[in-house]
Design a protein around this motif. Structure first.
Motif, PDB file in Angstrom:
ATOM      1  N   CYS A  77       0.838  -1.197   0.000  1.00  0.00           N
ATOM      2  CA  CYS A  77       0.000   0.000   0.000  1.00  0.00           C
ATOM      3  C   CYS A  77       0.877   1.253   0.000  1.00  0.00           C
ATOM      4  O   CYS A  77       1.651   1.451   0.929  1.00  0.00           O
ATOM      5  N   PRO A  79       0.517   4.616   0.542  1.00  0.00           N
ATOM      6  CA  PRO A  79       0.583   5.487   1.712  1.00  0.00           C
ATOM      7  C   PRO A  79       0.578   4.722   3.034  1.00  0.00           C
ATOM      8  O   PRO A  79       0.490   5.346   4.088  1.00  0.00           O
ATOM      9  N   CYS A  81      -1.585   2.607   4.664  1.00  0.00           N
ATOM     10  CA  CYS A  81      -2.726   2.875   5.534  1.00  0.00           C
ATOM     11  C   CYS A  81      -3.408   1.589   5.987  1.00  0.00           C
ATOM     12  O   CYS A  81      -4.465   1.626   6.576  1.00  0.00           O
ATOM     13  N   CYS A 108      -6.170   6.531   2.901  1.00  0.00           N
ATOM     14  CA  CYS A 108      -6.298   5.741   1.663  1.00  0.00           C
ATOM     15  C   CYS A 108      -6.617   6.641   0.482  1.00  0.00           C
ATOM     16  O   CYS A 108      -7.426   7.539   0.578  1.00  0.00           O
ATOM     17  N   MET A 109      -5.948   6.389  -0.620  1.00  0.00           N
ATOM     18  CA  MET A 109      -6.198   7.216  -1.796  1.00  0.00           C
ATOM     19  C   MET A 109      -6.922   6.445  -2.894  1.00  0.00           C
ATOM     20  O   MET A 109      -6.988   6.906  -4.026  1.00  0.00           O
ATOM     21  N   GLY A 110      -7.434   5.270  -2.548  1.00  0.00           N
ATOM     22  CA  GLY A 110      -8.252   4.558  -3.513  1.00  0.00           C
ATOM     23  C   GLY A 110      -7.513   4.167  -4.770  1.00  0.00           C
ATOM     24  O   GLY A 110      -8.051   4.221  -5.866  1.00  0.00           O
ATOM     25  N   CYS A 111      -6.277   3.742  -4.609  1.00  0.00           N
ATOM     26  CA  CYS A 111      -5.461   3.503  -5.789  1.00  0.00           C
ATOM     27  C   CYS A 111      -5.616   2.085  -6.307  1.00  0.00           C
ATOM     28  O   CYS A 111      -5.203   1.778  -7.396  1.00  0.00           O
ATOM     29  N   GLN A 112      -6.165   1.201  -5.515  1.00  0.00           N
ATOM     30  CA  GLN A 112      -6.446  -0.165  -5.939  1.00  0.00           C
ATOM     31  C   GLN A 112      -5.185  -1.043  -6.015  1.00  0.00           C
ATOM     32  O   GLN A 112      -5.244  -2.150  -6.531  1.00  0.00           O
ATOM     33  N   CYS A 114      -3.729  -2.459  -3.501  1.00  0.00           N
ATOM     34  CA  CYS A 114      -3.918  -3.596  -2.599  1.00  0.00           C
ATOM     35  C   CYS A 114      -4.725  -4.689  -3.289  1.00  0.00           C
ATOM     36  O   CYS A 114      -4.466  -5.871  -3.117  1.00  0.00           O
TER      37      CYS A 114
HETATM   38  S1  SF4 Z   1      -6.597   1.502  -2.206  1.00  0.00           S
HETATM   39 FE1  SF4 Z   1      -5.502  -0.056  -1.020  1.00  0.00          FE
HETATM   40  S2  SF4 Z   1      -3.355   0.202  -1.555  1.00  0.00           S
HETATM   41 FE2  SF4 Z   1      -4.416   2.066  -2.236  1.00  0.00          FE
HETATM   42  S3  SF4 Z   1      -4.212   3.475  -0.516  1.00  0.00           S
HETATM   43 FE3  SF4 Z   1      -6.145   2.426  -0.229  1.00  0.00          FE
HETATM   44  S4  SF4 Z   1      -5.655   0.682   1.087  1.00  0.00           S
HETATM   45 FE4  SF4 Z   1      -3.711   1.441   0.271  1.00  0.00          FE
END
Ligand code: SF4
Ligand code: SF4
Lengths: 298, 392
Positions: A77, A79, A81, A108-112, A114
């Motif tokens: 991940c 950042p 988080c 979380c920046m919602g980057c997917q 993970c």
């Molecule tokens: S989407 Fe997943 S990898 Fe991305 S910042 Fe949020 S928890 Fe971390």
């Protein structure tokens, strides 16, 4: 250029036209009408991603959880988080399930990322976007039980993706099962051979305690899951770049002791029953010994 | 008090006021005024400060001050896997996340000699050209906004941008932080029906551009305010390392899409618009003309889009061999490059971004000297900066 100022008037004509047209072709799609948000308007598209959640299969939230706490997502991940603590049974052995799985969605920046790195299809993106909370810190730290959502829900929000994932999982499971079966057969064959050998030996010795294959079987059974587990572990270790971990065992051992220490000092999880720390204390000592050995190695 | 006494004396001032220089000009004594424009000045497009020294209203010295938005992007990237930096590149230049992704992916692919499938290359071109439309239309909108045409032209631009952002959201899941490209291809294929919708948007765009040109290009106020303001000579532009539309507005024919022909850009015939004078008007017009060329590329790319996989044979663990690589593309703002040094581990040893905004900003003082303060705002607007990329 002709008359001075004609350019300005041309521009004005454009704005006037735009202004007037808003009254005549309202709702025409290419004019981009306003979406009346809370009442109408479904802004969720096919790949909409917001924050991740954990999937469970079946009815039982915790038992059906797909996550095996391999901690790959935690490491990848960007950042950082995600926070995971593995769960242990009363003997201090790891069960393949997270005890703590926190995602700080304010970070979380919602980057997917993970979702992409999880080898077990256990974590996927939600399309829920209405998160208004009163407490900026506490409420936005989602814990395991808040994150758990059913596979049916996933099918509802991202049907195609969910189907692909299910198919993927089924294929994997079938492959695993085939492997397991092969391994079991092998083990059984080996056991049979061993039993036969022992029988021969015992026959030679003329001892009556020839071990039956029945007694052998329970031994062979647990071998498979633990192997699986080890495989998952080693996958987990190898996949994100096989970092500095020199040998697999010492790292695992230190992990265990850390957890054990936390538990015996009543740390992370706080007030647990008084019996547990005592129980784990015993295993903790063992682990510490192991850890010392491990540290010696590393 | 001291000032008064010196005035009363009528001769040379006995006490010089501190912090001001006195300059002599045809018998009239004026003070240079030092003004700090920004960091929250509405015309500075973010947190950016210009320390200007003014003689009356004329700029005699200008010092750009930046770094307010520093986020440690490069150092962070050196402490995480290669894939982990991809979402952070979105946040460099938030108008152009697709091209940022592409530049980084290109650098990574160069490192391990990764083949990108045909379809992925075409989709990348489509996305990059859509990004160029978004960037240029927003630049023009903000530029006119800086000129004083508050609202209307900017909102028309925003309206068009919105349509393209909808396309981005549909394909990648996010409007601005797309995070769509991967080493070796794309994260997911285009959804069904996307292409049809994209064609609609692209086909409607020239009509909007016609309208927009009618609104702005002949407007006398814009002509007066921008022509011969902030002239950038081609020699200076080349020496300062200026790239992108700003360089081409000065009359230098240099477009990486032609020079490097990365991806599949060698298959698309398109023209490179160039300016003659290198003033603000040329920079403004070059962008409008570039949008028209982008539409041409888009149409062709959509027509020729092949079927096939969208992901090459990327390794699951991205671990390039030791070495260094520089991958660059023609971003909407100029040459966007990623310089990566690998020591053979899964983390980059050095990760460096060559941001076009920052390099283009270096000539700001040369452009502004001798112009009025109000022109400095216009010139900054024509340079096209995004502070997220300048400061990183
Ligand atoms: S989407 Fe997943 S990898 Fe991305 S910042 Fe949020 S928890 Fe971390
Ligand atoms: S990568 Fe998947 S299985 Fe591993 S801890 Fe994360 S969610 Fe669980």
């Amino acid at each position: 250029m002709d008359l001075l100022g004609s350019g300005i008037f041309k521009g004005m004509a454009v704005t006037l036209k735009n202004f007037a047209m808003t009254y005549f072709d309202r709702g025409r799609k290419e004019r981009l009408p306003t979406v009346q948000y809370p009442e109408a308007g479904d802004t969720v598209t096919l790949f909409t991603r917001n924050f991740p959640f954990l999937i469970y299969d079946g009815e039982e939230e915790v038992d059906g959880m797909r996550c095996v706490a391999c901690q790959i997502c935690e490491r990848e991940c960007p950042p950082a988080c995600i926070y995971i603590v593995k769960e242990k049974d009363e003997n201090g052995k790891f069960v393949k399930r997270p005890k703590v799985f926190d995602i700080d969605v304010s970070v979380c920046m919602g980057c997917q990322i993970c979702v992409e790195v999880c080898p077990f299809d256990a974590i996927v993106m939600d399309s829920e976007f209405e998160y208004s909370k009163e407490d900026r810190f506490g409420d936005l730290l989602f814990n395991r039980d808040e994150l758990l959502k059913s596979n049916d829900y996933y099918h509802k929000i991202h049907p195609e993706e969910a189907q692909a994932r299910d198919a993927n999982l089924a294929a994997k499971k079938a492959a695993d099962e085939a492997k397991k079966k092969a391994r079991e057969e092998k083990a059984a064959a080996a056991a049979a051979a061993k039993a036969a050998a022992e029988k021969e030996a015992s026959e030679k010795k003329d001892s009556p305690e020839a071990s039956e294959p029945v007694a052998e079987e329970p031994k062979a059974e647990p071998a498979a899951p633990s192997e699986n587990h080890a495989k998952a572990e080693s996958e987990a270790k190898e996949k994100p770049a096989a970092e500095e971990t020199p040998v697999e065992e010492p790292a695992a051992a230190t992990d265990e002791t850390e957890d054990a220490k936390e538990e015996s000092s009543g740390g992370s999880e706080g007030k647990e029953t008084s019996e547990e720390p005592e129980e784990t204390a015993g295993s903790g000592e063992d682990d510490e010994k192991k850890a010392e050995e491990g540290e010696g190695v590393s | 008090m001291t000032m008064e006494s010196s005035v009363v004396a009528g001769s040379e001032p006995t006490v010089e006021p501190r912090g001001f220089e006195l300059i002599e000009r045809e018998g009239l004594e004026t003070n240079l005024l030092e003004v700090s424009m920004g960091p929250h000045h509405p015309s500075t497009h973010g947190v950016f400060r210009m320390d200007v020294k003014l003689d009356g209203e004329t700029v005699t010295e200008l010092r750009p001050v930046f770094g307010y938005l520093h986020r440690n992007h490069e150092k962070l990237a050196e402490d995480m896997g290669y894939l982990g930096s991809m979402p952070f590149t979105d946040r460099l230049d938030y108008f152009c996340s697709m091209t940022n992704n592409w530049a980084y992916a290109l650098a990574g692919e160069k490192m391990i000699d990764l083949e990108v499938p045909e379809r992925a290359e075409y989709v990348r071109v489509i996305m990059a050209e859509l990004t160029r439309l978004v960037n240029h239309i927003m630049l023009v909108g903000f530029f006119v906004n800086d000129l004083g045409a508050l609202g209307t032209p900017l909102l028309y631009a925003l309206r068009e941008r919105e349509k393209i952002l909808d396309l981005f959201e549909w394909a990648s899941g996010a409007r601005m932080m797309c995070n769509y490209m991967r080493f070796g291809g794309l994260r997911n294929d285009l959804p069904e029906g996307w292409l049809t919708k994209c064609r609609e948007v692209v086909d409607a765009f020239p009509y909007f551009l016609d309208e927009y040109e009618k609104l702005l290009v002949e407007n006398e106020i814009i002509l007066v305010r921008t022509q011969n303001v902030g002239v950038l000579k081609p020699e200076l532009a080349i020496n300062a390392g200026i790239t992108g539309p700003m360089l081409r507005a000065s009359g230098v024919n240099y477009d990486l899409r032609k020079v490097d022909a990365y991806g599949v850009y060698d298959r698309f015939p398109f023209r490179v618009p160039m300016g003659e004078v290198g003033d603000c008007y040329d920079r403004f017009m070059v962008r409008i003309l570039e949008m028209r060329e982008s539409i041409k590329i888009l149409r062709q790319a959509m027509d020729e889009l092949p079927e096939g996989p969208i992901m090459g044979e990327a390794p699951r663990v991205f671990k390039p061999p030791a070495g260094e690589i520089y991958g660059r593309i023609e971003g909407p703002k100029g040459e966007l490059g990623f310089y990566l040094v690998s020591d053979g581990t899964a983390k980059p040893y050095r990760y460096r971004v060559r941001p076009p905004s920052l390099v283009n900003l270096t000539v700001l003082e040369d452009l502004c000297l001798g112009h009025k303060v109000a022109d400095a705002v216009v010139i900054l607007g024509s340079v096209d900066i995004v502070l997220g990329e300048v400061d990183r």
